[in-house]
Design a protein around this motif. Sequence first.
Motif, PDB file in Angstrom:
ATOM      1  N   PRO A  49       0.837  -1.214   0.000  1.00 42.67           N
ATOM      2  CA  PRO A  49       0.000   0.000   0.000  1.00 42.67           C
ATOM      3  C   PRO A  49       0.866   1.255   0.000  1.00 42.67           C
ATOM      4  CG  PRO A  49      -0.704  -1.550   1.704  1.00 42.67           C
ATOM      5  CD  PRO A  49       0.575  -2.080   1.167  1.00 42.67           C
ATOM      6  N   LEU A  50       0.333   2.344  -0.533  1.00 43.13           N
ATOM      7  CA  LEU A  50       1.059   3.610  -0.554  1.00 43.13           C
ATOM      8  C   LEU A  50       1.183   4.184   0.849  1.00 43.13           C
ATOM      9  CD1 LEU A  50      -0.559   5.288  -3.700  1.00 43.13           C
ATOM     10  CD2 LEU A  50       1.666   4.168  -3.553  1.00 43.13           C
ATOM     11  N   LEU A  51       2.289   4.835   1.111  1.00 44.46           N
ATOM     12  CA  LEU A  51       2.523   5.412   2.435  1.00 44.46           C
ATOM     13  C   LEU A  51       1.487   6.483   2.767  1.00 44.46           C
ATOM     14  CD1 LEU A  51       6.405   5.714   2.273  1.00 44.46           C
ATOM     15  CD2 LEU A  51       5.151   4.411   3.987  1.00 44.46           C
ATOM     16  N   ARG A  52       1.132   7.269   1.763  1.00 42.28           N
ATOM     17  CA  ARG A  52       0.199   8.368   2.038  1.00 42.28           C
ATOM     18  C   ARG A  52      -1.215   7.869   2.330  1.00 42.28           C
ATOM     19  NH1 ARG A  52       0.996   9.189  -3.659  1.00 42.28           N
ATOM     20  NH2 ARG A  52      -0.861   8.606  -4.865  1.00 42.28           N
ATOM     21  N   GLN A  56       9.112   1.809  -8.639  1.00 39.07           N
ATOM     22  CA  GLN A  56       8.007   2.618  -8.119  1.00 39.07           C
ATOM     23  C   GLN A  56       8.138   2.840  -6.615  1.00 39.07           C
ATOM     24  OE1 GLN A  56       5.814   4.242  -9.805  1.00 39.07           O
ATOM     25  NE2 GLN A  56       6.262   3.407 -11.827  1.00 39.07           N
ATOM     26  N   THR A  57       8.611   1.805  -5.910  1.00 38.07           N
ATOM     27  CA  THR A  57       8.796   1.923  -4.464  1.00 38.07           C
ATOM     28  C   THR A  57       9.883   2.952  -4.142  1.00 38.07           C
ATOM     29  OG1 THR A  57       8.192  -0.411  -4.223  1.00 38.07           O
ATOM     30  CG2 THR A  57       9.294   0.630  -2.355  1.00 38.07           C
ATOM     31  N   MET A  93      17.394   2.530   5.886  1.00 36.63           N
ATOM     32  CA  MET A  93      17.406   3.202   4.586  1.00 36.63           C
ATOM     33  C   MET A  93      18.839   3.375   4.080  1.00 36.63           C
ATOM     34  SD  MET A  93      15.804   6.889   3.493  1.00 36.63           S
ATOM     35  CE  MET A  93      16.983   7.812   4.463  1.00 36.63           C
ATOM     36  N   ILE A  94      19.754   3.797   4.954  1.00 32.83           N
ATOM     37  CA  ILE A  94      21.145   3.960   4.550  1.00 32.83           C
ATOM     38  C   ILE A  94      21.760   2.614   4.200  1.00 32.83           C
ATOM     39  CG2 ILE A  94      23.430   4.726   5.291  1.00 32.83           C
ATOM     40  CD1 ILE A  94      21.455   6.962   4.613  1.00 32.83           C
ATOM     41  N   LYS A  95      21.389   1.555   4.922  1.00 32.18           N
ATOM     42  CA  LYS A  95      21.859   0.209   4.568  1.00 32.18           C
ATOM     43  C   LYS A  95      21.382  -0.163   3.172  1.00 32.18           C
ATOM     44  CE  LYS A  95      22.097  -2.007   9.115  1.00 32.18           C
ATOM     45  NZ  LYS A  95      21.479  -3.056   9.943  1.00 32.18           N
ATOM     46  N   MET A  96      20.124   0.142   2.884  1.00 31.84           N
ATOM     47  CA  MET A  96      19.560  -0.176   1.567  1.00 31.84           C
ATOM     48  C   MET A  96      20.293   0.593   0.471  1.00 31.84           C
ATOM     49  SD  MET A  96      17.489   1.309  -0.949  1.00 31.84           S
ATOM     50  CE  MET A  96      16.462   2.525  -0.155  1.00 31.84           C
ATOM     51  N   PHE A 107       7.148   1.703   5.912  1.00 29.06           N
ATOM     52  CA  PHE A 107       8.383   2.260   5.354  1.00 29.06           C
ATOM     53  C   PHE A 107       9.499   1.210   5.373  1.00 29.06           C
ATOM     54  CE2 PHE A 107      12.390   4.549   5.620  1.00 29.06           C
ATOM     55  CZ  PHE A 107      12.224   5.596   4.721  1.00 29.06           C
ATOM     56  N   LEU A 108       9.631   0.495   6.491  1.00 35.02           N
ATOM     57  CA  LEU A 108      10.658  -0.536   6.605  1.00 35.02           C
ATOM     58  C   LEU A 108      10.424  -1.683   5.625  1.00 35.02           C
ATOM     59  CD1 LEU A 108      11.064  -0.672  10.495  1.00 35.02           C
ATOM     60  CD2 LEU A 108      12.724   0.178   8.848  1.00 35.02           C
ATOM     61  N   ARG A 109       9.168  -2.040   5.406  1.00 38.47           N
ATOM     62  CA  ARG A 109       8.874  -3.117   4.447  1.00 38.47           C
ATOM     63  C   ARG A 109       9.217  -2.671   3.018  1.00 38.47           C
ATOM     64  NH1 ARG A 109       2.915  -4.808   5.121  1.00 38.47           N
ATOM     65  NH2 ARG A 109       3.545  -6.485   3.698  1.00 38.47           N
ATOM     66  N   LYS A 110       8.978  -1.427   2.731  1.00 39.57           N
ATOM     67  CA  LYS A 110       9.332  -0.912   1.404  1.00 39.57           C
ATOM     68  C   LYS A 110      10.855  -0.865   1.230  1.00 39.57           C
ATOM     69  CE  LYS A 110       5.141   1.774   0.551  1.00 39.57           C
ATOM     70  NZ  LYS A 110       4.801   1.245  -0.783  1.00 39.57           N
TER      71      LYS A 110
END
Length: 489
Positions: A75-78, A117-118, A141-144, A89-92
């Motif tokens: 699902p979209l965050l918004r 898209q993600t 996020m920085i790890k990703m 957010f973590l799953r994305k």
Amino acid sequence: MLKKIIKGSKKYSKSDSTVTDAGSRPPGSGNLVSDPSPNVVINHASRPGQGVPTTNSTTPAVQLPPPMTTVEPLPLLRDSPVSERQNLFLRKIQICCFQFDFNDVLKSAREKEIKRQTLLELVDFIQSGSSKITEICQEEMIKMVGINIFRTLPPAFHETTGQVASDPEEEEHYLDPSWPHLQIVYELLLRYVVSTDTDTKVAKKYIDHSFVLKLLDLFDSEDIREREFLKTILHRIYGKFMVHRPFIRKAINNIFYRFIYETERHSGIGELLEILGSIINGFALPMKEEHKLFLVRALIPLHKPKPIAMYHQQLSYCITQFVEKDYKLADTVIRGLLKYWPSTNCQKEVLFLGELEEVLEATQSAEFQRCMVPLFRQIARCLNSLHFQVAERALFFWNNEHIVSLISLNRQVILPIIFEALERNTRSHWNQAVHGLTLNVRKMFMEMDTELFEECQREFAEKEARAQEVEEQRQMTWEKLADLAAERG
């Protein structure tokens, strides 16, 4: 008293347990793992320099979701409730950690598009600042980002073809097939760094020295698009993270040293010099000794490598910035240029002459006098160069009013040095443009100081006469030797 001691001991045990559980996750690991203890809030005390963590009672605990095995749309965050956004957010982030083969366009096309898209959604989320992300989200996020961009670069053109001595300007520009995804990852990192919501005290835990070094390694990428993004990001990191500034300068120094003295091959020297140009522009006065050593040990020796044409414009800007900041460095710079002056490469000579003019334009009279003798000996050699561009570029110095004023003040020393070169050009240079420019310079000196000009003419005539006598004597000696040889033969 005994109750207080027991109570204090319990508090210490709880804190120690929290640190141990948090430290059980491998710091810096690219794999996302679930929290081993669901009742413990994830903190990062295992990182160097971090003390016992504190938790904010108003912030709900965010735990790492279980690892994802497939790439599926989320699902979209918004559109999700605020309370669930951090977990989503973590799953994305986990989706964006999946790696794909971009050499095959059709392979995993659906998964690639979901990831793309993600990534775009994450960029919008960070840029909008609609919801402040927690520390655990920032870390993951920085790890990703690292998982995606920190990779082994493909072999360079000269490595795959064996043409080590080829001109870098003639090499084909490499375009990374994974760039459609890499570009968005770089955009995400840039938005995170420049965001006003990013707290440098928190972010420096993840954008640390190791991260910066890996970023610098990527400057050797042959994809110019990647180097442009890296340039912007590193410049922003330098501006925002003051604690990293000395380290970044030192790391760039080391790249230059290896390039100058070992490899002479690096794709990103120009971009690194662009960053340094802005850094040098911001140096405070009086200039630190560290910065002057950088000029002497790194920037000036960068004139030595053969592929200087690839980065000379940026190098010249950095050198000129130093002289404009501290005019006393002009003598050091000019002598450094003379030290690395090319002997057989005429194109490099043209570049050096152009840079020399820019430096002289920022040079004061006292510094000019210290180096003018070796300087104009070299210019005299350039005036007589058979390569017309070198001779022409040297003669253009007399079109610069500031340089002409310096020459005029010191004409008693300079004219005797270059007079012979001017005379030889007027008599025998093959190029008409060089011949015409030489006559103009000669006329300028004549109007500047007629007596000095005539004195130089007399000395030149005497020197020629002596040379003629020596030549005649040499010829007579050879004739005598030939006669003796004929008699004995």
